[in-house]
Design a protein around this motif. Sequence first.
Motif, mmCIF file in Angstrom:
data_model
loop_
_atom_site.group_PDB
_atom_site.id
_atom_site.type_symbol
_atom_site.label_atom_id
_atom_site.label_comp_id
_atom_site.label_asym_id
_atom_site.label_seq_id
_atom_site.Cartn_x
_atom_site.Cartn_y
_atom_site.Cartn_z
ATOM 1 N N ILE A 9 -19.594 2.035 30.969
ATOM 2 C CA ILE A 9 -20.244 0.737 30.770
ATOM 3 C C ILE A 9 -19.861 -0.225 31.888
ATOM 4 N N ARG A 10 -18.561 -0.263 32.224
ATOM 5 C CA ARG A 10 -18.121 -1.153 33.305
ATOM 6 C C ARG A 10 -18.816 -0.822 34.617
ATOM 7 N N GLN A 11 -18.974 0.452 34.884
ATOM 8 C CA GLN A 11 -19.631 0.864 36.130
ATOM 9 C C GLN A 11 -21.081 0.395 36.170
ATOM 10 N N VAL A 12 -21.778 0.529 35.050
ATOM 11 C CA VAL A 12 -23.173 0.088 34.999
ATOM 12 C C VAL A 12 -23.262 -1.421 35.181
ATOM 13 N N VAL A 13 -22.382 -2.155 34.494
ATOM 14 C CA VAL A 13 -22.378 -3.615 34.618
ATOM 15 C C VAL A 13 -22.038 -4.030 36.041
ATOM 16 N N ARG A 14 -21.047 -3.374 36.630
ATOM 17 C CA ARG A 14 -20.648 -3.702 38.005
ATOM 18 C C ARG A 14 -21.798 -3.470 38.987
ATOM 19 N N GLN A 15 -22.474 -2.352 38.853
ATOM 20 C CA GLN A 15 -23.605 -2.062 39.737
ATOM 21 C C GLN A 15 -24.729 -3.073 39.552
ATOM 22 N N LYS A 16 -25.009 -3.390 38.294
ATOM 23 C CA LYS A 16 -26.075 -4.349 37.987
ATOM 24 C C LYS A 16 -25.792 -5.701 38.631
ATOM 25 N N TYR A 17 -24.594 -6.221 38.437
ATOM 26 C CA TYR A 17 -24.300 -7.565 38.930
ATOM 27 C C TYR A 17 -23.993 -7.584 40.425
ATOM 28 N N GLY A 18 -23.698 -6.432 40.988
ATOM 29 C CA GLY A 18 -23.636 -6.345 42.445
ATOM 30 C C GLY A 18 -25.012 -6.583 43.039
ATOM 31 N N ARG A 19 -26.021 -6.014 42.397
ATOM 32 C CA ARG A 19 -27.397 -6.216 42.857
ATOM 33 C C ARG A 19 -27.874 -7.647 42.581
ATOM 34 N N VAL A 20 -27.388 -8.226 41.486
ATOM 35 C CA VAL A 20 -27.715 -9.632 41.219
ATOM 36 C C VAL A 20 -27.141 -10.518 42.321
ATOM 37 N N ALA A 21 -25.895 -10.255 42.725
ATOM 38 C CA ALA A 21 -25.249 -11.040 43.775
ATOM 39 C C ALA A 21 -26.029 -10.968 45.082
ATOM 40 N N GLU A 22 -26.656 -9.823 45.320
ATOM 41 C CA GLU A 22 -27.426 -9.631 46.551
ATOM 42 C C GLU A 22 -28.859 -10.126 46.422
ATOM 43 N N GLY A 23 -29.205 -10.663 45.236
ATOM 44 C CA GLY A 23 -30.542 -11.194 45.031
ATOM 45 C C GLY A 23 -31.600 -10.143 44.796
ATOM 46 N N LEU A 24 -31.164 -8.935 44.432
ATOM 47 C CA LEU A 24 -32.112 -7.828 44.248
ATOM 48 C C LEU A 24 -32.569 -7.672 42.806
ATOM 49 N N GLU A 25 -31.796 -8.217 41.869
ATOM 50 C CA GLU A 25 -32.151 -8.124 40.456
ATOM 51 C C GLU A 25 -31.764 -9.415 39.755
ATOM 52 N N SER A 64 -24.377 -20.698 44.651
ATOM 53 C CA SER A 64 -23.317 -20.438 43.679
ATOM 54 C C SER A 64 -23.837 -20.473 42.249
ATOM 55 N N ASN A 65 -24.879 -21.250 42.023
ATOM 56 C CA ASN A 65 -25.483 -21.328 40.691
ATOM 57 C C ASN A 65 -26.643 -20.346 40.628
ATOM 58 N N MET A 66 -26.442 -19.264 39.877
ATOM 59 C CA MET A 66 -27.458 -18.233 39.774
ATOM 60 C C MET A 66 -28.139 -18.215 38.410
ATOM 61 N N GLY A 67 -27.913 -19.271 37.626
ATOM 62 C CA GLY A 67 -28.586 -19.372 36.333
ATOM 63 C C GLY A 67 -28.242 -18.264 35.374
ATOM 64 N N LEU A 68 -26.996 -17.758 35.426
ATOM 65 C CA LEU A 68 -26.631 -16.595 34.622
ATOM 66 C C LEU A 68 -25.974 -16.926 33.297
ATOM 67 N N GLY A 69 -25.704 -18.194 33.034
ATOM 68 C CA GLY A 69 -24.946 -18.541 31.848
ATOM 69 C C GLY A 69 -25.753 -18.613 30.578
ATOM 70 N N CYS A 70 -25.070 -19.065 29.508
ATOM 71 C CA CYS A 70 -25.737 -19.276 28.226
ATOM 72 C C CYS A 70 -25.216 -20.553 27.583
ATOM 73 N N GLY A 71 -24.532 -21.381 28.371
ATOM 74 C CA GLY A 71 -23.969 -22.623 27.872
ATOM 75 C C GLY A 71 -23.183 -23.293 28.978
ATOM 76 N N ASN A 72 -22.408 -24.298 28.626
ATOM 77 C CA ASN A 72 -21.615 -25.033 29.603
ATOM 78 C C ASN A 72 -20.182 -25.146 29.105
ATOM 79 N N PRO A 73 -19.293 -24.226 29.518
ATOM 80 C CA PRO A 73 -17.897 -24.297 29.056
ATOM 81 C C PRO A 73 -17.185 -25.556 29.526
ATOM 82 N N GLN A 74 -17.675 -26.166 30.621
ATOM 83 C CA GLN A 74 -17.061 -27.402 31.115
ATOM 84 C C GLN A 74 -17.128 -28.505 30.048
ATOM 85 N N ALA A 75 -18.174 -28.473 29.238
ATOM 86 C CA ALA A 75 -18.393 -29.532 28.261
ATOM 87 C C ALA A 75 -17.338 -29.533 27.158
ATOM 88 N N ILE A 76 -16.695 -28.385 26.918
ATOM 89 C CA ILE A 76 -15.687 -28.307 25.863
ATOM 90 C C ILE A 76 -14.280 -28.125 26.410
#
Length: 263
Positions: A9-25, A64-76
């Motif tokens: 699972i970690r490998q799949v997640v790592r590969q997925k978000y590596g591609r997100v970082a590169e703007g491919l997914e 730096s902001n890739m719109g990946l969140g689901c909330g704002n932890p700064q607020a709490i």
Amino acid sequence: MDALKNDEIRQVVRQKYGRVAEGLETGCGCGPTYSSRASMASSESLSQGFGYTADDVGTVPQGSNMGLGCGNPQAIAALKPGEIVLDLGSGGGFDCFLAARQVGVTGRVIGVDMTPEMISKARVNTEKGGYLNIEFRLGEIENLPVADATVDVIISNCVINLSPDKPRVFSEAYRVLKPGGRLAISDVIAFAELPEAVRQDMAFYVGCIAGASIVSEVEALQTSGFTDILVLPKDESKLFIRDWAPGTDIEEYVVSASIEAIK
């Protein structure tokens, strides 16, 4: 899950978000890609929908902001000058840059991410922004590269749901927090048992849905030693979660929530 399955699972997640970082997914849900002004505007709009202000999204380094969140932890988090902050799953550094502004030059922010491409992106963004009180470390949130009892506040934004070993994440969080330290997390949790077809679908897993913990599992933070545990679901988040899996009723199972606790 056994150790082998967890690592897969970690490998799949790592590969997925590596591609997100590169703007491919895209990443969590239906986050945007970042190769155009339109997509950059989309990530800013998404973040404001999650609870960030226009000032928040306008003052961080571009990319730096890739719109990946689901909330704002700064607020709490209620960050204070001089505090040491740890961001679990720091991505491109968005929340770290906001935290650095709040803790000031006497404070320090550490971002941990297991994806090399994200760490590289965040470090470039740090240089672009001229930040002197931030560092990014490559590592897994289940095995934090952080010393015992050295952190005042832990923040995280829609990342812990991606871990296949959440009890280990909370145990590690407890270890690195100072006595009296606090958790301030935004994440996706499940308020009903997810259909088995969803839980077994890796597309839903890397999309921040299938790995969501049941509310009672999150409240069990006390088994790691935490006290004053508060889990606050945000019903309004169903509006954007619905768009994460069009054509399904996934919003009937999961919701974004703020999670707070004290060591």
